[in-house]
Scaffold this motif. Structure first.
Motif, mmCIF file in Angstrom:
data_model
loop_
_atom_site.group_PDB
_atom_site.id
_atom_site.type_symbol
_atom_site.label_atom_id
_atom_site.label_comp_id
_atom_site.label_asym_id
_atom_site.label_seq_id
_atom_site.Cartn_x
_atom_site.Cartn_y
_atom_site.Cartn_z
ATOM 1 N N SER A 1 -11.007 -19.869 -36.114
ATOM 2 C CA SER A 1 -11.308 -20.645 -34.919
ATOM 3 C C SER A 1 -12.423 -20.064 -34.071
ATOM 4 O O SER A 1 -12.855 -20.701 -33.098
ATOM 5 C CB SER A 1 -10.048 -20.792 -34.071
ATOM 6 O OG SER A 1 -9.575 -19.513 -33.661
ATOM 7 N N ASP A 2 -12.930 -18.871 -34.396
ATOM 8 C CA ASP A 2 -14.068 -18.360 -33.633
ATOM 9 C C ASP A 2 -15.312 -19.196 -33.857
ATOM 10 O O ASP A 2 -16.159 -19.329 -32.976
ATOM 11 C CB ASP A 2 -14.332 -16.893 -33.948
ATOM 12 C CG ASP A 2 -14.645 -16.633 -35.409
ATOM 13 O OD1 ASP A 2 -14.333 -17.482 -36.257
ATOM 14 O OD2 ASP A 2 -15.190 -15.552 -35.713
ATOM 15 N N SER A 3 -15.446 -19.799 -35.053
ATOM 16 C CA SER A 3 -16.590 -20.686 -35.300
ATOM 17 C C SER A 3 -16.164 -22.126 -35.580
ATOM 18 O O SER A 3 -16.919 -23.056 -35.312
ATOM 19 C CB SER A 3 -17.440 -20.161 -36.457
ATOM 20 O OG SER A 3 -16.676 -20.073 -37.631
ATOM 21 N N TRP A 4 -14.960 -22.315 -36.124
ATOM 22 C CA TRP A 4 -14.500 -23.655 -36.472
ATOM 23 C C TRP A 4 -13.725 -24.318 -35.354
ATOM 24 O O TRP A 4 -13.405 -25.505 -35.439
ATOM 25 C CB TRP A 4 -13.636 -23.596 -37.736
ATOM 26 C CG TRP A 4 -14.435 -23.290 -38.974
ATOM 27 C CD1 TRP A 4 -14.755 -22.076 -39.454
ATOM 28 C CD2 TRP A 4 -15.024 -24.229 -39.870
ATOM 29 N NE1 TRP A 4 -15.504 -22.186 -40.600
ATOM 30 C CE2 TRP A 4 -15.675 -23.510 -40.883
ATOM 31 C CE3 TRP A 4 -15.063 -25.614 -39.923
ATOM 32 C CZ2 TRP A 4 -16.363 -24.118 -41.933
ATOM 33 C CZ3 TRP A 4 -15.740 -26.222 -40.967
ATOM 34 C CH2 TRP A 4 -16.385 -25.480 -41.951
ATOM 35 N N PHE A 5 -13.401 -23.616 -34.307
ATOM 36 C CA PHE A 5 -12.786 -24.127 -33.082
ATOM 37 C C PHE A 5 -11.344 -24.589 -33.250
ATOM 38 O O PHE A 5 -10.596 -24.597 -32.295
ATOM 39 C CB PHE A 5 -13.620 -25.289 -32.481
ATOM 40 C CG PHE A 5 -14.870 -24.812 -31.804
ATOM 41 C CD1 PHE A 5 -14.889 -24.568 -30.448
ATOM 42 C CD2 PHE A 5 -16.024 -24.592 -32.519
ATOM 43 C CE1 PHE A 5 -16.026 -24.115 -29.812
ATOM 44 C CE2 PHE A 5 -17.168 -24.128 -31.904
ATOM 45 C CZ PHE A 5 -17.175 -23.886 -30.548
ATOM 46 N N GLN A 6 -10.930 -25.012 -34.450
ATOM 47 C CA GLN A 6 -9.553 -25.459 -34.636
ATOM 48 C C GLN A 6 -8.934 -24.748 -35.806
ATOM 49 O O GLN A 6 -9.620 -24.349 -36.720
ATOM 50 C CB GLN A 6 -9.499 -26.973 -34.887
ATOM 51 C CG GLN A 6 -9.938 -27.805 -33.696
ATOM 52 C CD GLN A 6 -9.866 -29.297 -34.000
ATOM 53 O OE1 GLN A 6 -9.571 -29.707 -35.113
ATOM 54 N NE2 GLN A 6 -10.170 -30.106 -33.014
#
Length: 342
Positions: free
Chosen positions: A337-342
């Motif tokens: 989730s640091d780059s994919w947000f979910q």
């Protein structure tokens, strides 16, 4: 080196948006139509999307396209689009990348300065005119599938926000369109992360509160993305507007977004703000441009629609061979989730 599933991919971007194209190592999925092929690809071979788009081989800011033989006899090639969260019926930037790659690699022969390529997509047949002057594919101009408004001036309740007025339109995907003035954003580069978080909230609320079903294909029935629409302005005598589309699970489209542009043009036409034949320039958060106009009228089911023409450029970025080491613990990749947000 031992690799399972060795796949050849040509990298490209269309006005900043990354659209990689599979040119070898994958057989076309089964199906009597391109839409059935898309559904079967998602059901039976989602590993392909996962392997190529998820970490550690891919990234959140990319999409990948599979060239197949067409189903329709009047088409030159088929195209299946895989995004991070969705297998989508049509994507303008991915079409621009795919046709450019097909022409530049010789999969489709260049036939003079104006080469016509007919692409069979899950959304329907899309006709392309490629500017191949000087034996290089310099620009792609395509007439998209019929595009139309699904909801006008509706209100949705978004958690943490006031009641928000939105429109919903189809241009190959279904978009919730939000005026930037209504949410206080300016579509600047330093707003990108905030736009993503806001756009995902709006999309989720709108998808739940505004059921949106394609009148001819009930399998197309979900709001996919939020489109933030800037004000319509006159620049050098041409109607121009900036936009930013949020692609799930959480990033901005880097280009002006082809299907989002088609949806926006349908809405502008329905509002009486864009006439048939009138030039329209749609710009991205990177200030890249799509040159556009409405070239005809249509109906989809009993819904009035337009035929949008959109023009943009793509550039090749390299050729890669992807695969999976038999001992790799992440054969289909992973998302954090640091780059994919979910």
């Amino acid at each position: 080196m031992i690799l399972d599933r060795a796949i050849t991919v040509v990298g490209a971007h269309a006005e900043g948006e990354v659209g990689r194209v599979i040119t070898g190592g994958v057989l076309p999925p089964k199906g009597a139509t391109m839409f059935e092929r898309m559904q079967n690809l998602e059901k039976d071979s989602s590993w392909l999307r996962n392997m190529l788009l998820f970490d550690p081989r891919g990234s959140v800011n990319a999409a990948v396209n599979l060239i197949t033989p067409p189903i329709r006899p009047d088409a030159d090639l088929g195209m299946l689009v895989m995004e991070s969260d969705y297998f989508v019926p049509m994507s303008g930037s991915n079409l621009i990348c795919t046709v450019t790659v097909a022409l530049e690699t010789g999969m489709i022969a260049k036939r003079g300065a104006e080469t016509v390529v007919r692409v069979d997509t899950p959304a329907g047949l899309v006709e392309v005119v490629a500017d191949c002057s000087g034996d290089k594919c310099r620009r792609i101009t395509f007439r998209n599938v019929p595009s139309f408004v699904m909801h006008r001036d509706k209100h949705v309740e978004v958690p943490g926000l006031k009641t928000l007025r939105v429109d919903v339109a189809y241009g190959g995907m279904i978009y919730c369109i939000v005026d930037t003035a209504d949410v206080g954003v300016g579509l600047r580069r330093d707003e990108a992360r905030d736009l993503v978080a806001l756009g995902e909230l709006i999309k989720s609320a709108a998808a739940e509160q505004l059921p949106s079903v394609h009148p001819e294909n009930p399998e197309i029935h979900t709001i996919n993305q939020t489109e933030f629409a800037g004000p319509l302005e006159i620049v050098n005598g041409v109607k121009t507007s900036k936009n930013a589309v949020v692609v799930s699970p959480g990033r901005l489209d880097r280009c002006p977004c082809g299907t989002g542009t088609a949806a926006r043009m349908a809405l502008l036409h329905a509002r009486g703000e864009l006439a048939s034949g009138e030039r329209f320039v749609h710009t991205s958060i990177l200030d890249t441009e799509f040159q556009c106009r409405i070239v005809g009228a249509a109906t989809t089911g009993n819904v009035p629609a337009i035929i949008p023409e959109i023009s943009g450029r793509a550039w090749l970025t390299g050729i890669s061979h992807y695969g999976v080491d038999p001992e790799d613990p992440f054969p289909e990749g992973y998302r954090l989730s640091d780059s994919w947000f979910q």
